[in-house]
Design a protein around this motif. Sequence first.
Motif, PDB file in Angstrom:
ATOM      1  N   ALA A  40       0.850  -1.199   0.000  1.00  0.00           N
ATOM      2  CA  ALA A  40       0.000   0.000   0.000  1.00  0.00           C
ATOM      3  C   ALA A  40       0.879   1.240   0.000  1.00  0.00           C
ATOM      4  N   GLU A  41       1.844   1.276   0.890  1.00  0.00           N
ATOM      5  CA  GLU A  41       2.729   2.443   0.995  1.00  0.00           C
ATOM      6  C   GLU A  41       3.603   2.582  -0.256  1.00  0.00           C
ATOM      7  N   ILE A  42       4.084   1.472  -0.788  1.00  0.00           N
ATOM      8  CA  ILE A  42       4.918   1.510  -1.997  1.00  0.00           C
ATOM      9  C   ILE A  42       4.116   2.027  -3.183  1.00  0.00           C
ATOM     10  N   TYR A  43       2.859   1.615  -3.286  1.00  0.00           N
ATOM     11  CA  TYR A  43       2.020   2.013  -4.417  1.00  0.00           C
ATOM     12  C   TYR A  43       1.322   3.358  -4.205  1.00  0.00           C
ATOM     13  N   GLY A  44       1.659   4.067  -3.134  1.00  0.00           N
ATOM     14  CA  GLY A  44       1.130   5.422  -2.947  1.00  0.00           C
ATOM     15  C   GLY A  44      -0.145   5.525  -2.145  1.00  0.00           C
ATOM     16  N   TYR A  45      -0.536   4.459  -1.475  1.00  0.00           N
ATOM     17  CA  TYR A  45      -1.713   4.488  -0.618  1.00  0.00           C
ATOM     18  C   TYR A  45      -1.258   4.473   0.840  1.00  0.00           C
ATOM     19  N   THR A  46      -2.192   4.720   1.737  1.00  0.00           N
ATOM     20  CA  THR A  46      -1.913   4.552   3.159  1.00  0.00           C
ATOM     21  C   THR A  46      -2.518   3.221   3.595  1.00  0.00           C
ATOM     22  N   THR A  47      -2.060   2.725   4.727  1.00  0.00           N
ATOM     23  CA  THR A  47      -2.667   1.497   5.237  1.00  0.00           C
ATOM     24  C   THR A  47      -4.109   1.766   5.677  1.00  0.00           C
ATOM     25  N   GLY A  48      -4.397   2.998   6.055  1.00  0.00           N
ATOM     26  CA  GLY A  48      -5.780   3.359   6.366  1.00  0.00           C
ATOM     27  C   GLY A  48      -6.675   3.183   5.155  1.00  0.00           C
ATOM     28  N   GLN A  49      -6.205   3.617   3.987  1.00  0.00           N
ATOM     29  CA  GLN A  49      -6.977   3.439   2.752  1.00  0.00           C
ATOM     30  C   GLN A  49      -7.109   1.959   2.408  1.00  0.00           C
ATOM     31  N   LEU A  50      -6.028   1.221   2.573  1.00  0.00           N
ATOM     32  CA  LEU A  50      -6.049  -0.218   2.306  1.00  0.00           C
ATOM     33  C   LEU A  50      -7.145  -0.897   3.112  1.00  0.00           C
ATOM     34  N   VAL A  86      -9.068   0.153  -3.239  1.00  0.00           N
ATOM     35  CA  VAL A  86      -7.625   0.289  -3.007  1.00  0.00           C
ATOM     36  C   VAL A  86      -7.020  -1.097  -2.821  1.00  0.00           C
ATOM     37  N   PHE A  87      -7.669  -1.929  -1.996  1.00  0.00           N
ATOM     38  CA  PHE A  87      -7.203  -3.303  -1.779  1.00  0.00           C
ATOM     39  C   PHE A  87      -7.138  -4.060  -3.112  1.00  0.00           C
ATOM     40  N   ALA A  88      -8.179  -3.921  -3.936  1.00  0.00           N
ATOM     41  CA  ALA A  88      -8.221  -4.603  -5.226  1.00  0.00           C
ATOM     42  C   ALA A  88      -7.109  -4.107  -6.148  1.00  0.00           C
ATOM     43  N   ASP A  89      -6.836  -2.807  -6.146  1.00  0.00           N
ATOM     44  CA  ASP A  89      -5.755  -2.267  -6.970  1.00  0.00           C
ATOM     45  C   ASP A  89      -4.409  -2.841  -6.539  1.00  0.00           C
ATOM     46  N   ILE A  90      -4.207  -2.954  -5.240  1.00  0.00           N
ATOM     47  CA  ILE A  90      -2.950  -3.514  -4.736  1.00  0.00           C
ATOM     48  C   ILE A  90      -2.815  -4.974  -5.165  1.00  0.00           C
ATOM     49  N   ILE A  91      -3.900  -5.736  -5.106  1.00  0.00           N
ATOM     50  CA  ILE A  91      -3.870  -7.130  -5.556  1.00  0.00           C
ATOM     51  C   ILE A  91      -3.506  -7.193  -7.036  1.00  0.00           C
ATOM     52  N   GLU A  92      -4.158  -6.373  -7.856  1.00  0.00           N
ATOM     53  CA  GLU A  92      -3.888  -6.384  -9.295  1.00  0.00           C
ATOM     54  C   GLU A  92      -2.432  -6.031  -9.594  1.00  0.00           C
ATOM     55  N   ARG A  93      -1.925  -5.019  -8.911  1.00  0.00           N
ATOM     56  CA  ARG A  93      -0.545  -4.593  -9.154  1.00  0.00           C
ATOM     57  C   ARG A  93       0.451  -5.626  -8.645  1.00  0.00           C
ATOM     58  N   ALA A  94       0.164  -6.243  -7.514  1.00  0.00           N
ATOM     59  CA  ALA A  94       1.057  -7.281  -6.987  1.00  0.00           C
ATOM     60  C   ALA A  94       1.047  -8.512  -7.892  1.00  0.00           C
TER      61      ALA A  94
END
Length: 172
Positions: A47-57, A63-71
Motif C-alpha cells: 500500500a505504501e509503496i504504491y502510494g496508498y496509506t494502510t488506512g486506505q487499504l 484500493v485493496f483490489a488495486d494492490i492485488i492487481e498490481r502485486a
Amino acid sequence: VDYSELKLKLKEAKSEMRPADRVKKYLTGEEVDHIPYSLLSPYEALAEIYGYTTGQLNSDFNVFADIIERAREDFGLEGVNIGLRLRAMGAAMGSKLYHPEHGIDRIEEHVLEDYDDWDRMVEIDPYNNKILTPMLERAARVRERFPDMSLSTGVAGPISTAIAIRPIEKVL
C-alpha cells in the motif's frame, strides 16, 4: 563459473513456472526453475509503496483490489490472503484495536485486563461480529472480483491470541 558469471546468469534467468506449480514440484522433490518464495502479509507494505496509506487499504475495497492487481503483475501474486492477522481474534472477543493511517494495527485496550473481566469477552459468531463479519464480506468481494485467484486465510497462534486479549506482561 565464477561469482560474477553466476550473477549474470541469474539475472538472465526467467521464471518458467507458475508459483503454485513450482511449490508443488519443489515439495515433491522435482526440479523447479528457481526456489519458491512467497510474500507474507504484503498488503501494508505494498500500500505504501504504491502510494496508498494502510488506512486506505483497510477502509477502501477498491484500493485493496488495486494492490492485488498490481502485486499480481509485479510479483506474480496468484492468491489473496484474507488472514486474521495477529490481533483480529482478540479484537473479535472485545479488545479494542487502533488503526493508524500509516502502519499496522495495535491493541489499544485489552478486553481481559483483569480476571474479573471474563464477562466482558464477546462470544464469537463470525457472521455477526464487528471484526470477523467484514472479513468474510471482503473475502466474498475478492472471490467475486478475482475468481481466478486462490483465496486463503490463517490464524495467529495461541500466545499471539492470548496477548491480543490480555497484556503480555500479565500473560507472562
